[in-house]
Write a protein that holds these residues in place. Structure first.
Motif, PDB file in Angstrom:
ATOM      1  N   ASP A 120       0.836  -1.201   0.000  1.00  0.00           N
ATOM      2  CA  ASP A 120       0.000   0.000   0.000  1.00  0.00           C
ATOM      3  C   ASP A 120       0.875   1.257   0.000  1.00  0.00           C
ATOM      4  O   ASP A 120       1.951   1.277   0.619  1.00  0.00           O
ATOM      5  CB  ASP A 120      -0.891  -0.007   1.240  1.00  0.00           C
ATOM      6  N   ARG A 198      -4.897  -2.405  -1.081  1.00  0.00           N
ATOM      7  CA  ARG A 198      -6.356  -2.378  -1.074  1.00  0.00           C
ATOM      8  C   ARG A 198      -6.845  -1.213  -1.913  1.00  0.00           C
ATOM      9  O   ARG A 198      -6.116  -0.244  -2.128  1.00  0.00           O
ATOM     10  CB  ARG A 198      -6.878  -2.255   0.358  1.00  0.00           C
ATOM     11  N   ARG A 200      -9.503   1.914  -2.283  1.00  0.00           N
ATOM     12  CA  ARG A 200     -10.251   2.831  -1.419  1.00  0.00           C
ATOM     13  C   ARG A 200     -11.355   3.512  -2.221  1.00  0.00           C
ATOM     14  O   ARG A 200     -11.134   3.992  -3.325  1.00  0.00           O
ATOM     15  CB  ARG A 200      -9.326   3.886  -0.819  1.00  0.00           C
TER      16      ARG A 200
END
Length: 225
Positions: A120, A198, A200
């Motif tokens: 990330d 991930r 968002r």
């Protein structure tokens, strides 16, 4: 023999036509034999050239035709390559001279390998670097030459990290890369789960008019004119 018999007959006027026919037949026979023997001659010449130039030796690790393996036998007309899954490839010697192939052990068997990782964008990289150095140092497959971590790319959703490491030969390097990749995945999942990439999604605030939420109705919109 055809040419000699033809020349002898050419010297005799009575049978000169027979001599001409035999000479012509000898030429055609020579062309036919040459065409038929071309693959065999090419392989023989290729084997001689392979022996003189030595682009490969028994035990070399090579990639040819998309297959990775070791040189097991070198013959006059063919080479036997032992593939990593115990199959054998029988390759004509001319293929090693006419096409590009990879020899991983031409000068030395030592190799540099990589492991690619994606984390990330908000991840702190120093703990990952320290853990990588520790994992490589403690692995017996590492040959003590190179261990390095680099950030090679940054996108909107992830940081691309490249880990470099070395080993004494290609099988050992493959196992080392697998060890480091697995250990890093387990450590990040346990100690730095926030580093896992991930997506968002930010929810937009609903439009509010006169304390009401949602899109304005036709009655709430000012009339034109």
């Amino acid at each position: 023999m055809f040419i000699t018999a033809g020349l002898v007959l050419l010297s005799i006027p009575v049978v000169r036509d027979i001599g001409v026919t035999l000479v012509a037949s000898a030429g055609l026979a020579g062309l036919a034999v040459g065409a038929a023997a071309q693959p065999a001659l090419k392989s023989l010449i290729g084997g001689l050239q392979l022996a003189l130039t030595e682009p490969i030796r028994i035990g070399d690790a090579v990639i040819i035709g998309g297959e990775w393996g070791w040189i097991e036998e070198i013959r006059t007309t063919y080479v036997v390559v032992k593939v990593w899954d115990e199959r054998r490839l029988v390759v004509p010697t001319s293929k090693f001279l006419d096409e590009i192939f990879q020899n991983w052990t031409k000068t030395t068997s030592q190799l540099l390998g990589t492991v690619m990782f994606y984390v990330d964008p908000m991840t702190k990289l120093d703990p990952i670097r320290e853990k990588f150095m520790e994992l490589v140092e403690s692995n017996a497959r590492w040959d003590k030459r190179v261990r390095h971590m680099q950030v090679t790319e940054l996108t909107r959703d992830a940081i691309e990290v490249r880990f470099l490491m070395t080993a004494k030969d290609s099988p050992t390097l493959f196992d080392l890369r697998c060890d480091i990749r697995e250990a890093l995945i387990q450590w990040i999942a346990a100690e730095m789960p926030d580093a896992i990439v991930r997506n968002r999604l930010l929810a937009a605030e609903p439009l509010r008019i006169d304390g009401a939420s949602g899109p304005p109705s036709a009655a709430a919109m000012p009339s034109a004119g």
